[in-house]
Write an enzyme that holds these catalytic residues in place. Sequence first.
Site, mmCIF file in Angstrom:
data_model
loop_
_atom_site.group_PDB
_atom_site.id
_atom_site.type_symbol
_atom_site.label_atom_id
_atom_site.label_comp_id
_atom_site.label_asym_id
_atom_site.label_seq_id
_atom_site.Cartn_x
_atom_site.Cartn_y
_atom_site.Cartn_z
ATOM 1 N N GLU A 38 0.882 -1.164 0.000
ATOM 2 C CA GLU A 38 0.000 0.000 0.000
ATOM 3 C C GLU A 38 0.920 1.213 0.000
ATOM 4 O O GLU A 38 1.835 1.293 0.823
ATOM 5 C CB GLU A 38 -0.873 0.030 1.257
ATOM 6 N N ARG A 265 6.981 -12.780 8.970
ATOM 7 C CA ARG A 265 7.638 -11.504 8.682
ATOM 8 C C ARG A 265 9.050 -11.498 9.216
ATOM 9 O O ARG A 265 9.391 -12.258 10.119
ATOM 10 C CB ARG A 265 6.883 -10.388 9.420
ATOM 11 N N LYS A 275 5.691 2.261 10.380
ATOM 12 C CA LYS A 275 5.535 3.691 10.156
ATOM 13 C C LYS A 275 5.116 4.373 11.457
ATOM 14 O O LYS A 275 5.600 5.437 11.800
ATOM 15 C CB LYS A 275 4.455 3.879 9.084
#
Length: 794
Positions: A38, A265, A275
């Site tokens: 995204e 991950r 973020k």
Amino acid sequence: MSTNKGHTPARDFIRQIVKADVESGRYDGRVVTRFPPEPNGYLHVGHVKAISLNFGIAEEFGGRYHLRFDDTNPESEDEEYVLSMQEDIRWLGFDWGEHLYFASDYFGQLYHFAEVLIKKGLAYVDSQSGVEIRESRGTVTEPGVDSPYRMRSTEENLDLFRRMRACEFEDGAHVLRGKIDMASPNMLMRDPVLYRIRHAHHYRQGDEWCIYPLYDFAHCLEDAIEGVTHSLCSIEFTNNREIYDWVLESVGFEEPRPHQYEFARLEIQNAVLSKRSILPLVEAGAVSGWDDPRLSTLRGFRRRGVPPEALRNFVGMVGIARTESTIDVAKLDFAIRDVLNDSAPRVMAVLDPLKIVLSNYVEGPGEVLEAPYYPHDVPLQGSRGVPFARELYIERADFAENPPKGFRRLVPGGEVRLRYAYVIRCEEVVKDAEGKIVELRCSYDAETRGGDTPDGRKVKGTVQWVSAQHALDAEVRLYERLFLDGASQAEQDEPVDLLARVNPKSITVIEGAKIEPSVADDPDDTRYQFERTGYFWRDPVDGSVERLVFNRIVPLKDSWGRKTAKSAPASPESVSSSTVMPVVAEMPTSSGGVKGPIRERPAVSEQRAAARTADPSLAARFERYSTELGLSIEHADLLSASHATGDFFEAALQAHAEPSEVAAWMVTDLRGLRGDRALAGLPFGGEALGALAALVAGGRVSRRAAKDVLARMVEQGGDPSDLVAEMGLEQVDDHEALQSVISQVLEAWPDKVDDYRAGKKNLIGLFVGEVMKATRGAADPNAVRGLLTTSLEE
RNA sequence: UGGCCCGUCGUCUAAUGGCAGGACACCGGUCUUUGGCACCGGCGGUGAUGGUUCGAAUCCAUCCGGGCCAACCA
């Protein structure tokens, strides 16, 4: 079919799946993957894993890979991120060619698919408020309740949805939901919201749309539209797989359609990636920006000077699995050094200068010495001239008045070699009024030009140096880990707290460093090794030809520093390398450690016990199995869990009246083989299982081989006896025949035979296995073992 | 607490019922005009308990531990 068939190593479980699909022709040999970020932030190391997995697999299997921006949320996305992500991925070394896609380009198709769902009665417009929807969803332990709008007619749903698209309603007035199951144990299946109204400007679509699809609806369809075969994502999406499949099947995509696979991950010890965590640091000025060299963003790595190849190698070293894991930063450092060691020219720089004067060397401009750029073990050529003169600088740490044991550098009256120059001897230490060493008076040995000692004497130490009058001034920035211990924990709990955990030594700016003049002629992006110090390059933002600013990419390993740090009284502050491991908190003794009284192991599960309480006939079965049939409590419990299970078991008993044998087949072998499939859904019944058990008991087939038969039965049914014949698994227990196979095996493994005879008895497994393999599972393992043991004892 | 996922050297990761192997880290050594690199050696692991099997890290069960899910984010 891929030309790579058989040549592609399946390094991890995902590649194994892809390989199997390619070989079985599931997608006609096609492999299409995608990296679907995204565009709402900058890429970091975690993304590198996803990128190189997706792109790497496509390359290895001769497929194609897509870069797709998953831009379905107008409120968080921006063109800037689209651009920066592309730049970062190119920098990493991947080229998606013409396969650049945007989810927002599919809005029209997605809308159409939503209407398909509505027309099939699988989606409805809900007019509840957001809070109502949330509250009626239930909790993880309680089912939700149906929306009052759930039974709207198809016509009404269609009309409402079209008016939603026509922007007739305010934000939040309606949503489109999938009609699935408000009582599903998977919360995501409780009538998930598919579309919402949002009067927002989309950075690509402008104001064309006021309804936007949600991830669970959009993502799988994006994959299907693009013909993606293997949709790879991280494990937090595991629960989403069920809805991924539901949407695709409901809309009408048939096999072969995309399938989702999840992997863990990448997390790195002491690095924060999200973020949400980094933004406050940027805003507070704790880091210089998203490209701060201390950050694990790709921009941060790039500015620090990390070669992209090192990052690719690093994620390759880490592997792909489903276990949540945190990688030691030392592994990253290793990958970086490994690339740089083979590529970086060596130059000399002195970070903390100590002046030395060569009292027996002539004053003046001195001479120029030839120095190779690479050590003997790096197969690259090249050299530069390095000016040498009467006054030089060496590293302050390379001299000690009172040297610790093992010190191999300059000491009063001692010798040291100046790299590629001369051997010098320290004659006098000059101090200022405070007693600080300001200068060393040394003599040089003119016979040792270049550093060799013609008389053959050993000089233990070699140090880097620069000529005082020729050296360039430089600023050098040293980086260490950004956070003090416990940062990753803090990331989860309270992101704001990260500010307090910033390591004050994470950046050290050295203003007065001295560097040899040759670097002035090199390309700006040259990555150097400063001899004995570390790898550096010019900071691309703050550095210039007039003002040299170097970033340390990674320090060299320093086994001397480690040794001295260990013996010194060492405050924790004295650590100086980013490779220093954070202190690992003492792990609480794992639950496995038995402490205190050993807890009695429950033999029956609460659930099954409860089922029996509710149904006395089940309880009766349990009773009968454990007493009359003599089963263990555990087996009796498992087999009386439901009537279906009990019926199956009893049917098997009809064919083979050995309760404990049949029970074992059912609760272990069959249970493992059938996975999620219900007993009733099997292509054979209890009698067949019983018949198989009877075959084993009768010696017609070994138990091992029988398990292979059972596996076949689970797949396609069939008569056990016929299958044994068909599969060629009639038990071989003829000793002569076995003995000949055994001899062959033993001849093939002479080393192992020696090892076995030397005491490595567990190799028996290898030998039995080989014999079993050679007979394709037909040998009687018991007999084999016996014969083998005898043969090996000889 | 319901469902799902996951537990292998300090850290990652192989072994797909048959030799528990590799990488990084750590320790020791050899080499060395970088206390780097390279090379050699060492340390060290199947969460626990039962069961199935000739044989279990792998299959079954129970327990323990960790993670994900109750956004109109992705």
